[in-house]
Design an enzyme around this catalytic site. Structure first.
Site, short mmCIF file in Angstrom:
data_model
loop_
_atom_site.label_atom_id
_atom_site.label_comp_id
_atom_site.label_asym_id
_atom_site.label_seq_id
_atom_site.Cartn_x
_atom_site.Cartn_y
_atom_site.Cartn_z
N GLU A 473 0.84 -1.20 0.00
CA GLU A 473 0.00 0.00 0.00
C GLU A 473 0.88 1.25 0.00
O GLU A 473 1.61 1.51 0.95
CB GLU A 473 -0.90 0.01 1.25
CG GLU A 473 -1.64 1.31 1.46
CD GLU A 473 -2.19 1.46 2.88
OE1 GLU A 473 -2.03 0.51 3.66
OE2 GLU A 473 -2.76 2.51 3.18
N ASP A 546 -1.07 -1.00 6.00
CA ASP A 546 -0.93 -0.45 7.34
C ASP A 546 -1.83 -1.19 8.33
O ASP A 546 -2.90 -1.71 7.96
CB ASP A 546 -1.30 1.03 7.34
CG ASP A 546 -0.32 1.87 6.55
OD1 ASP A 546 -0.67 3.01 6.18
OD2 ASP A 546 0.80 1.39 6.26
N ASP A 548 -4.07 -0.37 10.36
CA ASP A 548 -5.15 0.49 10.82
C ASP A 548 -6.41 0.16 10.05
O ASP A 548 -6.44 -0.80 9.27
CB ASP A 548 -4.77 1.97 10.65
CG ASP A 548 -4.41 2.33 9.21
OD1 ASP A 548 -3.83 3.39 8.99
OD2 ASP A 548 -4.72 1.50 8.29
N ASP A 550 -7.94 1.74 7.59
CA ASP A 550 -7.79 1.86 6.14
C ASP A 550 -7.04 0.66 5.58
O ASP A 550 -7.39 0.14 4.51
CB ASP A 550 -7.04 3.15 5.79
CG ASP A 550 -7.95 4.38 5.89
OD1 ASP A 550 -9.19 4.20 5.85
OD2 ASP A 550 -7.43 5.50 6.01
#
Length: 693
Positions: A473, A546, A548, A550
């Site tokens: 990403e 990541d 998180d 997202d």
């Protein structure tokens, strides 16, 4: 300081008979439960319930009992009751134990080893009831038989007596089967009530009422006249439903069909015999290969529809075989032969055209059932039938009975048979045209895309098994990953943010999307029905996003893409998700042998590690919290996420295709209502104190 030797090394060179662990009785089941029930999550818990229900259904298959009740109690207990013959309560000669205690405490003991009490059953290993007993914190069995009610209780498989209700009541081991009352003449039946052991099954293991209802409905189709009632008392309002289908598998076939019918339901039935060589105990206690004659009952219901999907459900006795086996192989092979033979007498096929079994299966819904004693399955979970002779006998029956259907002179049947043949020919022509188009498109794509995307940072190794593709990403993370990777076998493909949600998009839109198209191109095995697993360029595909929300969304979008268009990669266990850390502790006074840097992967682990370091009086700097992969330097990313032996990968698996299809549709599909209900329901389970806001 003394040197380490084999004797003083932890787990070192000492290996004597005293180190061998002998597990007696049901201890082995509690030590390795997944060996017997597949897993210790919801699937394994449901498997325990199936084992007890199937024992009652086996009685119904043998002609005893037409009602089965299943109750899920508020206190966590599960109750299964029937009105069949009841488990034997007299003593078994070899062990000196009552039949009830033998069934619930002895592995590989029961009435399903071909001794005459049962012919065709789902249980054949004799471990079902005893395994459930071993994995229960409490199990009570009540048997109505011989004019009396007999009861017995167990804790972790050990017989005894409780001084109250529930698994926490005081337990005294050693109690035997006891009479607790009188019953009317001719009243028989068994009731099993058990509490699954929370030490075995995780917190996430729950009894799924929808799965239970689906299984009960399926069983009621397979055993016409059997009524299965489900009571669920766990919610605010009690739930009750009953399943009974006197139409049998013909009604089941209609229920499963996703399209409008072009034929009536066709029943293919037959009986046959085969000889099987099995080891049997002789008078001296030795196993001797013996030829045993088996009876085989074949019953298949099928009907063609206007659609293109193929639905096949297969069963051995009452046990579903979702991965098929010899009975399905024989059925499909004979189906193709029967259609081909029927076409020989027509002018529907042009010169050079050929119909395959896949063409005949198009738009076909079928239920394939066989019944035989002691079928050979692959494992206790019984997903694949392996008895070799069944394939030949099923093929013979199907070819014979379908031949009668295709040559019938009855007006209605004759027209339906003609429609099936025309449909098969049309499917064959479509298949040939699609293959020609695909080959042309592949040649076109090869000319247009002679090189891989420029943003791909490929690896040098030519060994597909070793090669790994990291889908990364963002460009910032790509720069760090470039320095952290092993360029010998690790390739990097960056994507910009969130890719297209392919669950909502058409195939055309998916191919137009640059990110999706580049992923498919780099994997190199095509997409959809044309996907060729052997052509894949990498042994592992790893999502690296990541840690998180997202990043979780990106992983979900990538998983959706692979599930919809490259599913064989997931089925082969070659798709993974990387697990990057959330925090890093830097010790200012590490002791000898300790790492200077310690990583944690969740807030809960962070809290535990901080408390542990403080307790050990180890000083550390203010812990670093990573907001994304780009905040890590190359050494940190390599040590925690990319280097073999140090990293953690989560394999994305596909245990149940139908269930996975439903989950992806709920989370990523067009219908908003089920997704909203899922989110709202999940919101109430979140600890508000744990939200980082």
């Amino acid at each position: 300081m003394p040197k380490a030797t084999a004797k003083n090394k932890p787990g070192g060179g000492d290996y004597e008979a005293r180190h061998l662990l002998v597990l007696e009785g049901l201890e082995a089941v509690r030590k390795r439960p997944a060996m017997y029930i597949g897993s210790t999550d919801t699937r394994g818990l449901m498997h325990c319930l199936w084992e007890i229900i199937d024992n009652a259904v086996d009685e119904a298959l043998s002609g005893f009992g037409t009602e089965i009740g299943v109750t899920l109690e508020k206190n966590g207990a599960i109750v299964v009751r029937d009105q069949a013959r009841g488990i034997p309560v007299d003593k078994e000669p070899k062990t000196g134990l009552t039949g009830v205690e033998v069934v619930f405490t002895k592995l590989h003991a029961g009435g399903k080893f071909g001794a005459g009490s049962y012919n065709a059953t789902g249980g054949l290993h004799g471990v079902g009831a005893s395994v459930v007993n071993a994995l229960s914190s409490r199990l009570d069995v009540r048997v109505d038989r011989n004019g009396a009610t007999h009861e017995m209780s167990f804790r972790h498989g050990v017989p005894g007596e409780f001084d109250g209700d529930g698994p926490d009541a005081k337990f005294t081991p050693g109690s035997k089967l006891r009479k607790t009352g009188k019953i009317g003449r001719g009243v028989t039946g068994t009731r099993v009530r058990f509490w699954p052991d929370p030490q075995i099954f995780g917190r996430d293991a729950t009894l799924n009422r929808d799965l239970l209802s689906a299984r009960a409905r399926q069983t009621s189709f397979l055993v016409p006249g059997l009524a299965i009632t489900i009571h669920d008392d766990r919610g605010e309002e009690p739930f009750t439903e009953e399943h009974r289908h006197d139409g049998g598998i013909s009604e089941f076939c209609e229920f499963l069909a996703p399209d409008q019918a072009v034929t009536d339901v066709v029943r293919l039935q037959g009986t046959d015999k085969f000889t099987e060589t099995v080891p049997m105990l002789d008078d001296s206690g030795s196993l001797t290969p013996t030829d045993v004659e088996r009876d085989l009952e074949i019953d298949i219901a099928l009907r063609w529809g206007t659609g293109y999907d193929t639905v096949t459900k297969s069963f051995v006795n009452i046990i579903a075989t979702p991965k098929g086996g010899t009975h399905v192989n024989g059925y499909e092979r004979a189906l193709g032969k029967a259609v081909t033979k029927a076409l020989d007498g027509t002018r529907l096929l042009k010169s050079g055209e050929q119909v395959t079994k896949e063409d005949a299966l198009e738009g076909l819904t079928s239920v394939v059932t066989v019944r035989l004693a002691e079928p050979q399955f692959e494992g206790q979970t019984k997903e694949v039938l392996g008895t070799p002779a069944v394939s030949r006998l099923v093929a013979s029956c199907v070819e014979r009975e379908l031949g009668r259907f295709f040559t019938s002179s009855k007006a209605g049947v004759k027209q339906q048979a003609r429609t099936v043949l025309e449909k098969s020919v049309a499917a064959a022509r479509t298949r040939v045209q699609a293959r020609a188009h695909k080959e042309a498109q592949r040649r076109k794509n090869a000319l247009e895309s002679a090189t891989l995307p420029a943003k791909l940072k490929d690896c040098r190794s030519k060994d597909v098994e070793r090669r790994e593709l990291f889908i990364v990403e963002g460009d910032s993370a790509l720069g760090t990953a470039m320095s952290a990777r092993s360029s010998e076998f690790q390739a990097l493909l960056p994507i910009r943010g969130k890719i297209l949600n392919v669950q909502k998009a058409s195939v055309t839109d998916m191919l137009k999307n640059a990110e999706c198209a580049s992923i498919i191109q780099v994997v190199g095995a095509g997409s959809g029905r044309s996907f060729d697993l052997d052509a894949a360029r990498y042994g592992k595909v790893i999502f690296m996003a990541d840690a998180d929300s997202d990043g979780a969304h990106i992983r979900c979008l990538l998983a959706t893409l692979f599930f919809r268009y490259m599913r064989p990669l997931i089925e082969a266990g070659r798709v993974y998700s990387a697990v990057p850390p959330l925090h890093r502790f830097e010790l200012t006074n590490p002791r000898k042998g300790m790492d200077k840097y310690i990583y944690t992967y969740s807030d809960a682990e962070y809290q535990r590690k901080a408390a542990e370091l403080t307790k050990k009086k180890l000083n550390f700097k203010e812990p670093q919290r990573y907001k994304g992969l780009g905040e890590m330097d190359a050494d940190q990313l390599a040590d925690t996420t990319m280097t073999m032996g140090r990293r953690t990968l989560r394999r994305i698996t596909l245990d149940d295709a139908e269930e996975a299809e439903g989950v992806f549709e709920m989370l990523m599909g067009n219908d908003v209502a089920p997704r909203k209900e899922f989110i709202v329901d999940g919101a109430y389970r979140i600890d508000a104190e744990a939200i980082d806001a």
